[in-house]
Enzyme design. Structure first.
Site, short mmCIF file in Angstrom:
data_model
loop_
_atom_site.label_atom_id
_atom_site.label_comp_id
_atom_site.label_asym_id
_atom_site.label_seq_id
_atom_site.Cartn_x
_atom_site.Cartn_y
_atom_site.Cartn_z
N ALA A 77 11.78 -37.15 -8.36
CA ALA A 77 11.77 -37.60 -9.75
C ALA A 77 11.87 -39.12 -9.74
O ALA A 77 12.65 -39.70 -8.99
CB ALA A 77 12.94 -37.00 -10.53
N GLU B 28 0.82 -1.21 0.00
CA GLU B 28 0.00 0.00 0.00
C GLU B 28 0.86 1.26 0.00
O GLU B 28 0.52 2.25 -0.67
CB GLU B 28 -0.91 0.01 1.24
N TRP C 156 20.80 -38.41 -11.89
CA TRP C 156 19.80 -37.59 -12.57
C TRP C 156 18.83 -38.43 -13.38
O TRP C 156 19.22 -39.18 -14.25
CB TRP C 156 20.48 -36.56 -13.49
N LEU D 94 22.30 -28.26 -2.73
CA LEU D 94 20.98 -27.78 -2.33
C LEU D 94 20.84 -26.26 -2.45
O LEU D 94 20.22 -25.61 -1.61
CB LEU D 94 20.64 -28.23 -0.90
N THR E 6 12.54 -40.15 3.96
CA THR E 6 12.12 -38.84 4.47
C THR E 6 10.79 -38.43 3.86
O THR E 6 9.87 -37.98 4.57
CB THR E 6 13.20 -37.78 4.16
#
Length: 327
Positions: free
Chosen positions: A144, A40, A163, A197, A269
């Site tokens: 994945a 605002e 990967w 990470l 996890t």
């Protein structure tokens, strides 16, 4: 406009604002960073002819604040500039604001309308709302898996990530990381993959790295302690691993004021949070390769996929734990 602040406003919510006079936008603003002016304020300051404010309408996606924090109350600025009409998307759940901003505006004689595009405004601040209403972070699960349902081979020659996804998917994941306050993995992921990470393939803030390390097995030589981002290690000194671990972790992260976390593995996890029913979204990539054997992907039982996207040769599926978004 509010979405522009995703990843940079923590612990504050995402807020956007526009000011309209005679059916034309004369000012706009969004909250960019905690400690800096709110939406605002930026919208009011952007209006060139301030004399129009006394005949204008201000739209704001979240109830204007009425308390002194790191910045003065937005309600006071709206009142001081004599803006007569205030349109609010949704009420702020934060205890110091909740309803008080609206009350203050009404007492000052303003016409206040609440609940415009309310569902969209609630979705915008699902992290902030979950944190304040459920007393835990907004939890996103991400993994994945191969076409035959494995997330990794049983063994690897090198301590580095395996990967399954392509470069486009990996870049998207780094974008996601920049949007969340924390990223969490188990110690097996760190010990076997030695991940960084961080957000190498995107620009923005690195999330706080959170690792479960019950017996403090991870040495300072691993990438997660490289000082490129903050790291929070959760050991038996912090939580009781004999209790419901997902609940213990959620409580610990709430106490450390982490509003959102993306959990990237490994299977144990991820499954821990699924089995405890403590998660909000799951984002699952399915690659084209077949592993035939390996570590099984988490088992998630949800009825509806919210959205599916094809990224080159990979399928990305979004799941919502609660499809009705009860934040």
């Amino acid at each position: 406009m509010a979405k522009n602040g995703l990843g940079t406003t923590y612990p504050n919510p995402l807020v956007g604002s526009v000011i309209v006079y005679n059916n034309e936008i004369i000012g706009e603003g969004w909250h960019q960073k905690a400690g800096e002016p709110h939406a605002e304020v930026n919208a009011i300051h952007s209006v060139k002819d301030k004399s129009l404010l006394s005949k204008a309408t201000i739209y704001v996606s979240l109830e204007p604040c009425s308390h002194f924090g790191k910045t003065p109350p937005c309600c006071d600025l709206i009142i001081a500039n004599k803006i007569p009409n205030v349109i609010i998307g949704t009420i702020d759940p934060f205890a110091k604001v909740s309803g008080n901003g609206i009350k203050k505006l009404l007492e000052a004689g303003k016409k206040v309308t609440v609940g415009i595009l309310e569902e969209e405004c609630n979705e915008l601040n699902k992290r902030f709302f979950t944190f304040h209403n459920k007393k835990r972070p907004y939890i996103i699960l991400k993994w994945a898996e191969s076409i035959d349902g494995f997330i990794a081979p049983l063994s690897k020659e090198k301590k580095e990530p395996f990967w399954i996804t392509n470069e486009f998917s990996r870049q998207l994941v780094h974008k996601w990381r920049s949007e969340e306050q924390g990223i969490l993995v188990g110690n097996k992921t760190v010990l076997e993959d030695n991940p960084t990470l961080n957000i190498r393939d995107w620009s923005g803030n690195n999330p706080i790295r959170i690792v479960l390390d019950q017996n403090k097995r991870i040495s300072k030589e691993f990438h997660i302690f490289d000082n490129k981002a903050n790291t929070l290690s959760i050991s038996k000194d912090n939580i009781n691993f004999k209790n419901s671990i997902a609940n213990e972790i959620a409580d610990f992260l709430f106490k450390n004021e982490i509003q959102s976390v993306i959990i990237e593995g490994g299977r144990k996890t991820l499954q821990t949070f699924i089995d405890a029913n403590i998660w909000d979204e799951a984002r699952v990539f399915k690659g084209k390769q077949s592993l035939q054997n390996g570590i099984k992907a988490p088992n998630i039982a949800v009825l509806n996929a919210r959205k599916k996207i094809l990224l080159e040769d990979e399928l990305l599926t979004f799941f919502n734990h609660d499809y009705n978004h009860h934040f």
